[in-house]
Scaffold this active site. Structure first.
Site, short mmCIF file in Angstrom:
data_model
loop_
_atom_site.label_atom_id
_atom_site.label_comp_id
_atom_site.label_asym_id
_atom_site.label_seq_id
_atom_site.Cartn_x
_atom_site.Cartn_y
_atom_site.Cartn_z
N ASP A 41 34.32 48.73 23.74
CA ASP A 41 35.78 48.84 23.64
C ASP A 41 36.46 48.66 24.99
OD1 ASP A 41 34.80 51.10 24.74
OD2 ASP A 41 35.88 52.50 23.45
N HIS A 244 28.31 25.08 40.60
CA HIS A 244 29.16 26.18 40.16
C HIS A 244 28.39 27.50 40.21
CE1 HIS A 244 32.65 23.88 38.03
NE2 HIS A 244 32.71 23.82 39.34
N ASP A 261 33.97 28.94 47.71
CA ASP A 261 35.04 28.27 46.95
C ASP A 261 35.86 29.40 46.33
OD1 ASP A 261 36.63 26.77 45.26
OD2 ASP A 261 34.98 25.48 44.58
N ASP A 272 42.95 26.50 45.31
CA ASP A 272 41.53 26.15 45.12
C ASP A 272 40.99 25.60 46.43
OD1 ASP A 272 39.08 25.38 44.17
OD2 ASP A 272 39.82 23.80 42.84
N HIS A 351 29.79 14.95 42.19
CA HIS A 351 31.03 15.34 41.48
C HIS A 351 32.20 14.47 41.88
CE1 HIS A 351 32.48 17.38 45.08
NE2 HIS A 351 31.36 18.10 45.14
N HIS A 355 40.89 17.08 41.47
CA HIS A 355 41.46 17.27 40.12
C HIS A 355 42.88 17.79 40.27
CE1 HIS A 355 40.69 21.55 40.90
NE2 HIS A 355 39.51 21.16 41.36
N HIS A 362 41.96 23.84 37.15
CA HIS A 362 41.74 22.46 36.72
C HIS A 362 42.88 22.17 35.75
CE1 HIS A 362 37.14 23.05 37.49
NE2 HIS A 362 37.83 22.93 38.59
N GLU A 386 38.07 17.32 47.56
CA GLU A 386 36.91 18.17 47.81
C GLU A 386 35.58 17.42 47.88
OE1 GLU A 386 35.99 20.69 44.30
OE2 GLU A 386 37.93 20.07 43.54
N TYR A 390 25.21 17.65 49.13
CA TYR A 390 24.33 18.74 48.69
C TYR A 390 22.88 18.29 48.78
CZ TYR A 390 28.91 19.75 46.80
OH TYR A 390 30.26 19.95 46.67
N ARG A 408 30.79 21.61 51.16
CA ARG A 408 31.99 21.07 50.50
C ARG A 408 33.19 21.57 51.29
NH1 ARG A 408 31.09 22.49 45.72
NH2 ARG A 408 32.32 24.37 45.36
N GLU A 410 37.39 21.67 50.77
CA GLU A 410 38.39 21.43 49.72
C GLU A 410 39.77 21.91 50.13
OE1 GLU A 410 37.64 23.66 46.07
OE2 GLU A 410 38.86 22.22 44.93
N1 GLY Z 1 36.82 25.85 42.11
C1 GLY Z 1 36.41 24.85 41.21
C2 GLY Z 1 36.63 23.52 41.76
O1 GLY Z 1 36.65 23.35 42.95
O2 GLY Z 1 36.88 22.58 41.06
MN MN Z 2 37.15 24.81 44.32
MN MN Z 3 38.49 22.16 42.94
#
Ligand code: GLY
Ligand code: MN
Ligand code: MN
Length: 443
Positions: A41, A244, A261, A272, A351, A355, A362, A386, A390, A408, A410
């Site tokens: 609950d 992720h 991130d 982000d 990737h 975005h 996103h 970004e 890797y 990365r 970003e």
């Molecule tokens: N934080 C998720 C991305 O960078 O798309």
């Molecule tokens: Mn991100």
């Molecule tokens: Mn992102």
């Protein structure tokens, strides 16, 4: 309300009006999110449905918006939880129907209990129903049941026969951000900047990844952001090669980098940001070589953003530049052209370059038009940039000194009249800035 924003009821009313102009004759049903059970609950913290919030600015559970259009006449009906003092004692004050009538510039407000009855009245005049795929199951189930009842009742001649996805229209609306929306993203980023800088300073060997996560969440909340915009990724060393990675349950090691991130959500707008920094405050020569490649690509991609530019072109450019960089460091061997033809670079840069970002991290806005043609950049769009490299620790094809490193970088970018603005410009990024911050200088 959690946030004091520049947006008021007239903003939301204008959005509803615009949506009704875009709709064909029909009824749109958009329900707010429901509280989600965590276990038994107990519940997760509440977050409104993005479209519902975009159209109402209302943060209460169990609320539903009906928009209709018939022969040029618009009607807007809002359902809110009725006031029940015994319930409010436990779960907090509700706005209630009477106060909602004063707050919202809509035609009618009812208690959520009246949704089924009102929906069946409204549907008797329409054959087209727009629904929001992200509405709660309860809203959707009632819509289905009411429609089924109507279809079973022979006396009813008009009933919904066409179902359409309203998010097709709302996502188009959400693509261009207003100044007030950008202001909220800026606020989210100001908080995110403080969090990244604070965390760079307190990060140290032996710390649990989730303890570093707590340092971010502490700054977010202390600075007025109720929540993160998505689950923070704290990836020490080789964990950065899981894109992720959110387990965040390992200890940070001396000599490793940590990829973080993390972005605050403010006024329900996201930020982000990824930064990758040395746990001990100083990049090793190999880490630095890789970092400089990713950074150089990121800066070049950002410099290329302008109205009428295209994300596909940025993607291609990022793949070429990162491939060139990996050839330079001996990570890939061969000509850049043949490596790209073989998609060899995808193994280490799997990737996309970025975005849309907005109410959702996103932001589910379109990338192409109804003919499949890519939408070009225009003033007011916000996107992330970004790039990353890797290199898994068990990949024998990678020079040993680079194995187990994932990087990365970003940032969040606003398309302007004649170029772009890096909204996260102030967050430490060059090797010198990052090292300074990690070593306790800067702010
Ligand atoms: N934080 C998720 C991305 O960078 O798309
Ligand atoms: Mn991100
Ligand atoms: Mn992102």
């Amino acid at each position: 309300m959690r946030y004091n924003t520049a947006m008021n009821e007239s903003t939301y009313k204008q959005r509803r009006d615009r949506l009704q102009v875009m709709m064909r004759d029909g009824v749109a049903v958009i329900g707010n999110a429901r509280l989600q059970t965590r276990s038994n609950d107990t519940e997760y913290p509440y977050r409104p449905n993005s479209d519902f919030y975009y159209l109402t600015g209302f943060e209460e559970d169990n609320a539903i918006l009906l928009l209709s259009k018939r022969e040029g006449v618009f009607k807007t009906v809002l359902f809110v939880q009725k006031k029940v003092p015994e319930m409010e004692l436990w779960t907090g004050e509700r706005l209630g129907v009477e106060a909602a009538k004063r707050r919202f510039d809509v035609d009618e407000v009812f208690s959520s209990d009246a949704y089924r009855e009102q929906l069946s009245t409204l549907l008797a005049e329409h054959t087209l129903v727009y629904f929001d795929l992200f509405s709660s199951d309860a809203v959707y189930t009632t819509l289905k049941e009411v429609t089924q009842e109507m279809l079973h009742t022979r006396a009813i001649t008009i009933s919904p026969r066409t179902f359409s996805d309203i998010t097709k229209l709302t996502q188009e609306m959400r693509l261009i951000k207003s100044e007030a929306e950008v202001a909220l993203i800026r606020e989210a980023l100001a908080i995110t900047q403080k969090a990244h800088h604070h965390a760079m300073k307190v990060c140290e060997e032996g710390m649990l990844e989730y303890a570093l996560q707590a340092e971010y969440e502490y700054v977010f909340k202390k600075e007025g952001a109720y929540s993160d915009a998505y689950t923070t990724i704290i990836a020490g060393g080789n964990n950065a090669n899981t894109l992720h990675y959110i387990k965040n349950d390992q200890r940070l090691k001396e000599g490793d980098l940590v990829l973080v991130d993390a972005g605050a959500e403010y006024g329900y707008y996201a930020s982000d940001i990824t930064r990758t920094y040395p746990v001990n405050g100083t990049f090793s020569p190999a880490q630095k070589e890789l970092y400089e490649i990713v950074l150089d690509v990121q800066l070049k991609i950002i410099a290329a953003i302008k109205p009428n530019g295209s994300k596909k072109a940025l993607q291609a450019l990022s793949e070429r530049l990162l491939t060139e960089g990996m050839v330079k460091l001996g990570i890939l061997e061969g000509s850049v052209k043949s490596l790209m033809d073989e998609k060899a670079h995808k193994q280490y840069y799997p990737h996309g370059i970025g975005h849309w970002m907005g109410i959702d991290v996103h932001d589910p806005c379109p990338y192409s038009d109804d003919n499949g043609e890519e939408l070009l950049f225009a003033k007011g769009m916000v996107l992330t940039i970004e790039p990353g490299i890797y290199l898994p620790e068990d990949d024998d094809n990678v020079p040993e000194k680079y194995r187990g490193i994932g990087i990365r970088i970003e940032d969040d970018i606003l398309v302007t009249t004649d170029g772009c603005e890096n909204l996260s410009e102030g967050i430490a990024k060059s090797v010198a800035e990052v090292e300074r911050m990690c070593q306790g200088y800067g702010h």
